[in-house]
Design an enzyme around this catalytic site. Structure first.
Site, mmCIF file in Angstrom:
data_model
loop_
_atom_site.group_PDB
_atom_site.id
_atom_site.type_symbol
_atom_site.label_atom_id
_atom_site.label_comp_id
_atom_site.label_asym_id
_atom_site.label_seq_id
_atom_site.Cartn_x
_atom_site.Cartn_y
_atom_site.Cartn_z
ATOM 1 N N GLU A 18 0.831 -1.210 0.000
ATOM 2 C CA GLU A 18 0.000 0.000 0.000
ATOM 3 C C GLU A 18 0.863 1.257 0.000
ATOM 4 O OE1 GLU A 18 -2.740 1.545 0.017
ATOM 5 O OE2 GLU A 18 -4.397 0.127 0.289
ATOM 6 N N ARG A 99 -8.591 2.151 12.768
ATOM 7 C CA ARG A 99 -7.146 2.395 12.641
ATOM 8 C C ARG A 99 -6.938 3.424 11.548
ATOM 9 N NH1 ARG A 99 -5.329 0.390 7.801
ATOM 10 N NH2 ARG A 99 -5.906 -1.706 7.098
ATOM 11 N N ASN A 101 -5.588 4.897 8.002
ATOM 12 C CA ASN A 101 -5.468 4.278 6.672
ATOM 13 C C ASN A 101 -4.744 5.256 5.751
ATOM 14 O OD1 ASN A 101 -5.933 1.864 5.207
ATOM 15 N ND2 ASN A 101 -7.658 2.788 4.145
ATOM 16 N N ASP A 119 -14.112 -3.380 11.202
ATOM 17 C CA ASP A 119 -15.085 -4.351 10.658
ATOM 18 C C ASP A 119 -15.412 -4.063 9.190
ATOM 19 O OD1 ASP A 119 -16.899 -2.225 10.595
ATOM 20 O OD2 ASP A 119 -18.196 -3.023 12.172
ATOM 21 N N ASN A 147 -10.047 6.186 2.153
ATOM 22 C CA ASN A 147 -8.997 5.654 1.299
ATOM 23 C C ASN A 147 -8.373 6.727 0.432
ATOM 24 O OD1 ASN A 147 -7.602 3.204 1.040
ATOM 25 N ND2 ASN A 147 -9.517 2.076 0.954
ATOM 26 N N ASP A 197 -9.832 2.065 -4.308
ATOM 27 C CA ASP A 197 -8.916 2.086 -3.160
ATOM 28 C C ASP A 197 -8.069 3.359 -3.223
ATOM 29 O OD1 ASP A 197 -7.216 1.416 -1.073
ATOM 30 O OD2 ASP A 197 -7.179 -0.708 -1.532
HETATM 31 C C1 BGC Z 1 -7.391 -1.022 3.585
HETATM 32 C C2 BGC Z 1 -7.800 -2.469 3.623
HETATM 33 C C3 BGC Z 1 -9.128 -2.622 2.896
HETATM 34 C C4 BGC Z 1 -8.991 -2.094 1.484
HETATM 35 C C5 BGC Z 1 -10.216 -2.192 0.626
HETATM 36 C C6 BGC Z 1 -7.311 -0.602 2.159
HETATM 37 O O1 BGC Z 1 -6.964 0.744 2.111
HETATM 38 O O2 BGC Z 1 -6.163 -0.814 4.236
HETATM 39 O O3 BGC Z 1 -7.865 -2.934 4.942
HETATM 40 O O4 BGC Z 1 -9.535 -3.970 2.875
HETATM 41 O O5 BGC Z 1 -8.565 -0.765 1.526
HETATM 42 O O6 BGC Z 1 -11.268 -1.410 1.044
HETATM 43 CA CA CA Z 2 -5.778 2.019 0.598
#
Ligand code: BGC
Ligand code: CA
Length: 290
Positions: A18, A99, A101, A119, A147, A197
């Site tokens: 990522e 958390r 991201n 979740d 995201n 994403d």
């Molecule tokens: C998150 C993942 C998630 C994915 C798809 C990512 O940015 O870190 O945990 O499953 O996005 O939504």
């Molecule tokens: Ca991501």
């Protein structure tokens, strides 16, 4: 549809690759393996990928203007300079159900970082902006998996993905203050089995969106029209970023964890860092002013 021409920069291995971010000062690419709790630095000049372990899952690694790297751990931003990286800005540190991201810095050096519900269903997460004095401002609430985010070339538009909505939204943004208004849909991502994403914006204002579960990326023109598709041989494409001296290489991260034996056999590159010639110049990664 043909598979895009790409190179493997770093072979498969990351559970959840990522957050690719180009560090212009060192001409290297920072990226993370979130679940592997590792920060990677890939040097295209040597082909070497150096790896540093951190104490917990790590959602992003960004260069700082004054040197060094800031990382996103579940409780907020930390400096990557010691074995136990010190916390410099708490983000939902009291919560056990979220958390940090994805995140990125704007041209003023403010670091925007979102959180996600563990979740992956409850709209309990948010988006924050951390300024150079490490003050934390809440920008958006009610998100589920905050995201991809980024800005138009002028900085006057802000793009944002809350993955389960399967949309890319756009706001008007004041580049001086970072204030957002007028949220609206930029593009609907209707690809079976996929959610949007990470994202990256090019110098023409095109918005490149990684499709988690969608075997590739999509580029949208500045008015939200689907302009091109990039097919790749990995299902879960997690994020992308422009890098290289001329910002024409598109670095793409991918996910390996959670695949069964049959899927792994069909996707030997799952977890790799890929590079493709975008055919267009990208916008730079900005460093954190804090
Ligand atoms: C998150 C993942 C998630 C994915 C798809 C990512 O940015 O870190 O945990 O499953 O996005 O939504
Ligand atoms: Ca991501």
């Amino acid at each position: 549809m043909t598979t895009a021409d790409f190179e493997v920069a770093v072979g498969a291995g990351a559970g959840l690759g990522e957050g690719p971010r180009w560090d212009a000062a060192s001409a290297t690419l920072l990226w993370v393996d979130i679940s592997g709790a590792r920060v990677h630095r890939y040097d295209p000049a040597t082909g070497e990928d150096t790896v540093e372990s951190v104490p917990d899952v790590v959602s992003l690694a960004l260069p700082r203007r004054r040197g060094g790297v800031v990382v996103g751990l579940p409780d907020g931003l930390h400096l990557l300079d010691r074995e136990m990286p010190p916390l410099i800005a708490a983000i939902e540190s009291e919560r056990a159900d979220t958390r940090t991201n994805d995140g990125a810095c704007d041209a003023a050096g403010r670091l925007w970082i979102g959180t996600m519900a563990l979740d992956e269903r409850s709209p309990v997460a948010a988006l924050y902006r951390v300024d150079s004095h490490l003050g934390v401002t809440t920008v958006l609430t009610g998100t589920t998996i905050s995201n991809g985010l980024g800005w138009s070339p002028s900085g006057r538009k802000f793009y944002f993905i809350d993955s389960p909505t399967r949309r890319v939204d756009v706001f008007d943004c004041d580049p001086e203050t970072g204030a957002l208004e007028n949220r609206r849909r930029f593009a609907a991502v209707e690809v079976e089995g996929a959610v949007p994403d990470g994202l990256a914006v090019d110098a023409e204002g095109g918005v490149w969106v990684a499709l988690h579960g969608g075997w590739g990326l999509r580029r949208y023109s500045p008015d939200g029209e689907l302009a091109s598709l990039v097919d790749l041989p990995v299902a879960r494409i997690t994020s992308c970023c422009f890098g290289g001296d001329d910002l024409r290489d598109l670095y793409v991260t991918t996910r390996r964890e959670g695949l069964d034996a049959g899927e792994l056999a069909a996707q030997p590159l799952a977890g790799a860092l890929l590079r493709l010639d975008a055919g267009v110049t990208g916008l730079p990664t900005h460093a954190f002013a804090g």
